[in-house]
Design a protein around this motif. Structure first.
Motif, short mmCIF file in Angstrom:
data_model
loop_
_atom_site.label_atom_id
_atom_site.label_comp_id
_atom_site.label_asym_id
_atom_site.label_seq_id
_atom_site.Cartn_x
_atom_site.Cartn_y
_atom_site.Cartn_z
N TYR A 136 27.00 34.58 38.19
CA TYR A 136 25.65 34.58 38.76
C TYR A 136 25.49 33.55 39.86
CZ TYR A 136 24.73 37.88 35.07
OH TYR A 136 24.79 38.98 34.26
N THR A 137 26.25 32.46 39.79
CA THR A 137 26.24 31.52 40.92
C THR A 137 26.74 32.24 42.18
OG1 THR A 137 26.54 29.58 39.52
CG2 THR A 137 27.25 29.37 41.81
N ALA A 138 27.80 33.03 42.01
CA ALA A 138 28.33 33.80 43.15
C ALA A 138 27.28 34.75 43.70
CB ALA A 138 29.57 34.59 42.70
N VAL A 139 26.60 35.46 42.80
CA VAL A 139 25.57 36.42 43.24
C VAL A 139 24.41 35.70 43.92
CG1 VAL A 139 23.85 38.08 42.40
CG2 VAL A 139 26.21 38.18 41.55
N LEU A 140 23.99 34.58 43.33
CA LEU A 140 22.87 33.83 43.90
C LEU A 140 23.18 33.36 45.32
CD1 LEU A 140 22.02 31.86 40.66
CD2 LEU A 140 20.32 33.16 41.98
N VAL A 141 24.40 32.89 45.54
CA VAL A 141 24.76 32.39 46.88
C VAL A 141 24.88 33.58 47.85
CG1 VAL A 141 26.46 31.13 48.25
CG2 VAL A 141 25.83 30.29 45.97
N GLN A 142 25.47 34.69 47.39
CA GLN A 142 25.52 35.88 48.25
C GLN A 142 24.10 36.34 48.62
OE1 GLN A 142 27.78 38.98 46.32
NE2 GLN A 142 29.73 38.03 46.82
N ASP A 143 23.19 36.26 47.63
CA ASP A 143 21.81 36.71 47.88
C ASP A 143 21.07 35.78 48.84
OD1 ASP A 143 22.33 38.77 46.15
OD2 ASP A 143 21.01 38.07 44.54
N ALA A 144 21.55 34.55 48.97
CA ALA A 144 20.93 33.60 49.91
C ALA A 144 21.47 33.79 51.32
CB ALA A 144 21.18 32.17 49.44
#
Ligand SMILES: [Zn+2]
Length: 287
Positions: A136-144
């Motif tokens: 989810y850290t990966a997804v959160l950064v991609q979403d930013a």
């Protein structure tokens, strides 16, 4: 000012959000950035480039006997000590360990971090990983990515004018696709500094992680002995793909001589750098 220096200054300002290239790295836990990027961070820091590590959770579940606020405090102190040893900044966000979700609220925290640091380079994990907090850290950064330039999104923090370059840390997961070492950094000059930074995270490298692996009895007692043990555990042979990348960036002589490295894969959602820009963002390449 010589013409050469003038040219160098104008090229830097063309590429950077500010006067100097700035780097921010995200990890799920207060040791993740250190494992994947603290050698490169030490090299950037030595060259005067500002680096910030951000742990998206407070790490309050990562121990066999200690947990909650007491562990979060201990891990914050370990992260700060690691930052001191590397010459960088470290911030630990107060999201609970083991419970991270890719919510809009946390996405906005990430957007504020990237904007507030005026980042030109953003490092983060890839989205396929054994640990849900890492995923989810990966997804959160991609979403930013990209959202950091949209002024109407998270309007309490001024938007960046340019989408940074986003890169992933190396990992060993093969599905759906193996890691691709677009950039490989030789960290031989700072390997002991990297191990010294990892050594700050006593609760992890000498207690929790060996306990999970059933190897607590293998951890040496003396400070020098356990650092040597940590170095052996946290370094590995260079595979052919990494070696090819090292040779590409450093030339055959230096690329083949490198023994310790960190590698990164370009994320498609950030700015798309050519090789010249990668050399500007990673000024240690070739040296
Ligand atoms: Zn982690």
């Amino acid at each position: 000012m010589s013409n050469l220096l003038l040219a160098a200054v104008s090229v830097t300002s063309l590429f950077a959000q500010g006067d100097k290239v700035r780097i921010i790295a995200f990890g799920a836990h207060p040791d993740d950035c250190d494992i994947r990027a603290s050698g490169t961070a030490a090299l950037w820091a030595k060259m005067g480039y500002p680096v910030k590590f951000v742990s998206v959770t407070n790490g309050d579940a990562g121990h066999q006997t200690m947990h909650g606020a007491e562990l979060a405090r201990r891990r914050l102190a370990e992260a700060k000590e690691s930052a001191r040893r590397l010459g960088i900044e470290y911030e630990v966000l107060d999201n609970p360990d083991g419970k991270l979700l890719p919510t809009l609220e946390v996405r906005e925290e990430i957007i504020r971090q990237i904007r507030g640091w005026k980042a030109d380079v953003v490092l983060a994990p890839r989205p396929n990983d054994y640990h849900p907090d890492h995923r989810y850290t990966a997804v959160l950064v991609q979403d930013a990515a990209y959202m950091v330039v949209v002024p109407a999104v998270t309007p309490d923090t001024p938007a960046l004018r340019r989408n940074p370059v986003f890169l992933y840390y190396e990992d060993g997961f093969q599905r759906p696709n193996p890691f691709r070492p677009d950039v490989a950094v030789a960290i031989d000059k700072v390997i002991d500094q990297k191990i010294n930074a990892l050594d700050s995270h006593v609760s992890q490298f000498y207690e929790w992680l060996p306990w999970v692996d059933g190897k607590l009895q293998d951890v040496p007692k003396g400070p020098a002995e356990r650092k040597a043990w940590l170095k052996k555990a946290r370094t590995r042979e260079i595979n052919p793909a990494i070696r090819a990348s090292l040779v590409k960036w450093y030339g055959a002589e230096h690329g083949n001589a490198a023994r310790y490295y960190e590698a990164f894969e370009l994320c498609e959602y950030g700015a798309r750098p050519d090789d010249a820009r990668i050399r500007q963002l990673f000024p240690m390449l070739g040296h």
